[in-house]
Design a protein around this motif. Structure first.
Motif, PDB file in Angstrom:
ATOM      1  N   THR A  18       1.001  -1.201  -0.163  1.00 39.98           N
ATOM      2  CA  THR A  18      -0.255   0.103   0.023  1.00 39.98           C
ATOM      3  C   THR A  18       0.761   1.197  -0.004  1.00 39.98           C
ATOM      4  O   THR A  18       2.111   1.089   0.578  1.00 39.98           O
ATOM      5  CB  THR A  18      -1.053   0.075   1.155  1.00 39.98           C
ATOM      6  N   LYS A  19       0.335   2.314  -0.488  1.00 40.85           N
ATOM      7  CA  LYS A  19       1.197   3.472  -0.444  1.00 40.85           C
ATOM      8  C   LYS A  19       0.564   4.143   1.286  1.00 40.85           C
ATOM      9  O   LYS A  19      -0.423   3.663   1.700  1.00 40.85           O
ATOM     10  CB  LYS A  19       0.645   4.490  -1.167  1.00 40.85           C
ATOM     11  N   PHE A  20       1.743   4.640   1.676  1.00 41.19           N
ATOM     12  CA  PHE A  20       1.645   5.355   3.255  1.00 41.19           C
ATOM     13  C   PHE A  20       0.349   5.980   3.252  1.00 41.19           C
ATOM     14  O   PHE A  20       0.027   7.131   2.598  1.00 41.19           O
ATOM     15  CB  PHE A  20       2.388   5.981   3.569  1.00 41.19           C
TER      16      PHE A  20
ATOM     17  N   VAL B  16      13.873   8.516   0.389  1.00 40.90           N
ATOM     18  CA  VAL B  16      14.076   8.478   1.914  1.00 40.90           C
ATOM     19  C   VAL B  16      13.136   9.479   2.680  1.00 40.90           C
ATOM     20  O   VAL B  16      12.808   9.054   3.797  1.00 40.90           O
ATOM     21  CB  VAL B  16      15.494   8.862   1.749  1.00 40.90           C
ATOM     22  N   GLU B  17      12.891  10.674   2.066  1.00 39.49           N
ATOM     23  CA  GLU B  17      12.107  11.599   2.689  1.00 39.49           C
ATOM     24  C   GLU B  17      10.558  10.896   3.178  1.00 39.49           C
ATOM     25  O   GLU B  17      10.052  11.032   4.190  1.00 39.49           O
ATOM     26  CB  GLU B  17      11.961  12.820   1.975  1.00 39.49           C
ATOM     27  N   GLU B  18      10.213  10.061   2.153  1.00 40.76           N
ATOM     28  CA  GLU B  18       8.904   9.549   1.991  1.00 40.76           C
ATOM     29  C   GLU B  18       9.044   8.342   3.538  1.00 40.76           C
ATOM     30  O   GLU B  18       7.877   8.538   4.229  1.00 40.76           O
ATOM     31  CB  GLU B  18       8.526   8.759   0.877  1.00 40.76           C
ATOM     32  N   ALA B  19       9.984   7.718   3.525  1.00 40.97           N
ATOM     33  CA  ALA B  19      10.045   6.671   4.414  1.00 40.97           C
ATOM     34  C   ALA B  19      10.238   7.359   5.974  1.00 40.97           C
ATOM     35  O   ALA B  19       9.512   6.664   6.587  1.00 40.97           O
ATOM     36  CB  ALA B  19      11.510   5.810   4.241  1.00 40.97           C
ATOM     37  N   LEU B  20      10.912   8.279   5.980  1.00 41.32           N
ATOM     38  CA  LEU B  20      11.071   8.948   7.177  1.00 41.32           C
ATOM     39  C   LEU B  20      10.124   9.595   7.881  1.00 41.32           C
ATOM     40  O   LEU B  20       9.624   9.253   9.183  1.00 41.32           O
ATOM     41  CB  LEU B  20      12.121  10.090   7.217  1.00 41.32           C
ATOM     42  N   GLU B  21       9.009  10.113   7.016  1.00 38.18           N
ATOM     43  CA  GLU B  21       7.660  10.619   7.272  1.00 38.18           C
ATOM     44  C   GLU B  21       6.794   9.378   7.820  1.00 38.18           C
ATOM     45  O   GLU B  21       6.256   9.573   8.816  1.00 38.18           O
ATOM     46  CB  GLU B  21       7.080  11.446   6.167  1.00 38.18           C
ATOM     47  N   ALA B  22       6.942   8.376   7.030  1.00 36.85           N
ATOM     48  CA  ALA B  22       5.902   7.307   7.357  1.00 36.85           C
ATOM     49  C   ALA B  22       6.461   6.653   8.735  1.00 36.85           C
ATOM     50  O   ALA B  22       5.512   6.321   9.495  1.00 36.85           O
ATOM     51  CB  ALA B  22       6.007   6.262   6.195  1.00 36.85           C
TER      52      ALA B  22
ATOM     53  N   VAL C 296      18.631   1.699   2.876  1.00 39.48           N
ATOM     54  CA  VAL C 296      18.804   0.917   3.905  1.00 39.48           C
ATOM     55  C   VAL C 296      19.603   1.652   4.853  1.00 39.48           C
ATOM     56  O   VAL C 296      19.576   1.947   6.005  1.00 39.48           O
ATOM     57  CB  VAL C 296      19.452  -0.309   3.566  1.00 39.48           C
ATOM     58  N   GLU C 297      20.709   2.436   4.382  1.00 36.75           N
ATOM     59  CA  GLU C 297      21.747   3.223   5.187  1.00 36.75           C
ATOM     60  C   GLU C 297      21.060   4.562   5.701  1.00 36.75           C
ATOM     61  O   GLU C 297      21.716   5.183   6.761  1.00 36.75           O
ATOM     62  CB  GLU C 297      22.720   3.549   4.548  1.00 36.75           C
ATOM     63  N   SER C 298      20.011   5.140   5.172  1.00 41.84           N
ATOM     64  CA  SER C 298      19.444   6.357   5.566  1.00 41.84           C
ATOM     65  C   SER C 298      18.431   6.342   6.626  1.00 41.84           C
ATOM     66  O   SER C 298      17.995   7.390   6.997  1.00 41.84           O
ATOM     67  CB  SER C 298      18.836   7.049   4.230  1.00 41.84           C
ATOM     68  N   ILE C 299      17.861   5.140   6.657  1.00 43.99           N
ATOM     69  CA  ILE C 299      16.827   5.170   7.988  1.00 43.99           C
ATOM     70  C   ILE C 299      16.997   4.001   8.759  1.00 43.99           C
ATOM     71  O   ILE C 299      17.566   2.938   8.525  1.00 43.99           O
ATOM     72  CB  ILE C 299      15.321   4.745   7.214  1.00 43.99           C
ATOM     73  N   SER C 300      16.707   4.182  10.001  1.00 41.74           N
ATOM     74  CA  SER C 300      16.963   3.384  11.294  1.00 41.74           C
ATOM     75  C   SER C 300      15.707   2.652  11.602  1.00 41.74           C
ATOM     76  O   SER C 300      15.245   2.473  12.756  1.00 41.74           O
ATOM     77  CB  SER C 300      17.479   4.100  12.455  1.00 41.74           C
ATOM     78  N   ALA C 301      15.158   1.956  10.412  1.00 37.54           N
ATOM     79  CA  ALA C 301      14.029   1.127  10.536  1.00 37.54           C
ATOM     80  C   ALA C 301      13.967  -0.060   9.658  1.00 37.54           C
ATOM     81  O   ALA C 301      14.848  -0.016   8.696  1.00 37.54           O
ATOM     82  CB  ALA C 301      12.843   1.915  10.553  1.00 37.54           C
TER      83      ALA C 301
END
Length: 226
Positions: free
Chosen positions: A96-98, A135-141, A168-173
């Protein structure tokens, strides 16, 4: 100086071919449930919900983690998939999209949510967009409550290996690299990138890692552990 050992990614075995759950999913799982795989999943189409619930119950009884990947891009279709995941008792909802409504639903139902990032079209899916945007989208989600993200890295219309590494390197999740991992050389890239996990579905049905479904699963896991 000692070198830090990267964690071994988790294999999620998908009972899917061309982004659709196969008609004999139950038979394959029953035959392969004693393989080394600790995560199993399927897509939201085309099995009827009662069959999905029965198969997920068998997965949970066997002690594996359960995943539903929903190939949906609008909020209504995504929520429909999330409700299916809750009805089946799934541990993880991928895809799904966030949307905040889906994240809230997953939180209320004890489901770990890993939405897609990037611009996605079609089925089988193709991924577009820049790494920076993803990366920006992932961090917001993740900031809102998503557990991790579903990255269609090898469906990317650019440099897939570079994209996977950056995300992978840009988010700690947790990041799950999903789709088109169909060779031992790509497994080596995944191992080096070290995401939380990755999916394989069609490649097992196409015998890209051997001649038998169960032995292919173990071959992939053994290769990662070398």
């Amino acid at each position: 100086m000692s070198q830090t050992t990267k964690p071994t990614p988790n294999l999620v075995v998908m009972l899917t071919h061309n982004d659709l759950t196969v008609s004999n999913a139950e038979e394959i799982f029953n035959r392969c449930m004693n393989s080394k795989a600790r995560f199993w999943g399927m897509k939201e189409e085309p099995l009827p919900l009662p069959r999905m619930k029965t198969l997920y119950a068998a997965m949970k009884k066997s002690g594996v983690g359960t995943v539903l990947e929903v190939v949906a891009y609008d909020e209504e279709a995504g929520m429909k998939g999330a409700r299916m995941g809750a009805a089946c008792g799934c541990d993880i909802l991928m895809g799904t999209k966030f949307h905040r409504s889906i994240a809230d639903f997953c939180s209320d139902n004890g489901i770990r949510y890993m939405p897609f990032v990037g611009s996605i079209t079609g089925r089988p899916s193709r991924l577009f967009g820049s790494a920076e945007e993803m990366v920006e989208e992932a961090l917001e989600a993740i900031e809102y409550g998503a557990w991790g993200v579903d990255l269609l890295g090898y469906r990317y219309v650019g440099d897939a290996a570079a994209l996977n590494k950056t995300i992978v390197e840009s988010i700690s999740a947790p990041v799950c690299i999903a789709g088109s991992i169909d060779s031992f050389s790509r497994l080596d890239e995944v191992r080096q990138t070290a995401p939380w996990g990755f999916t394989i579905g069609s490649a097992f049905f196409n015998n890209r890692f051997g001649d038998d479904f169960s032995s292919q699963i173990d071959a992939v896991i053994d290769h990662l552990g070398r």
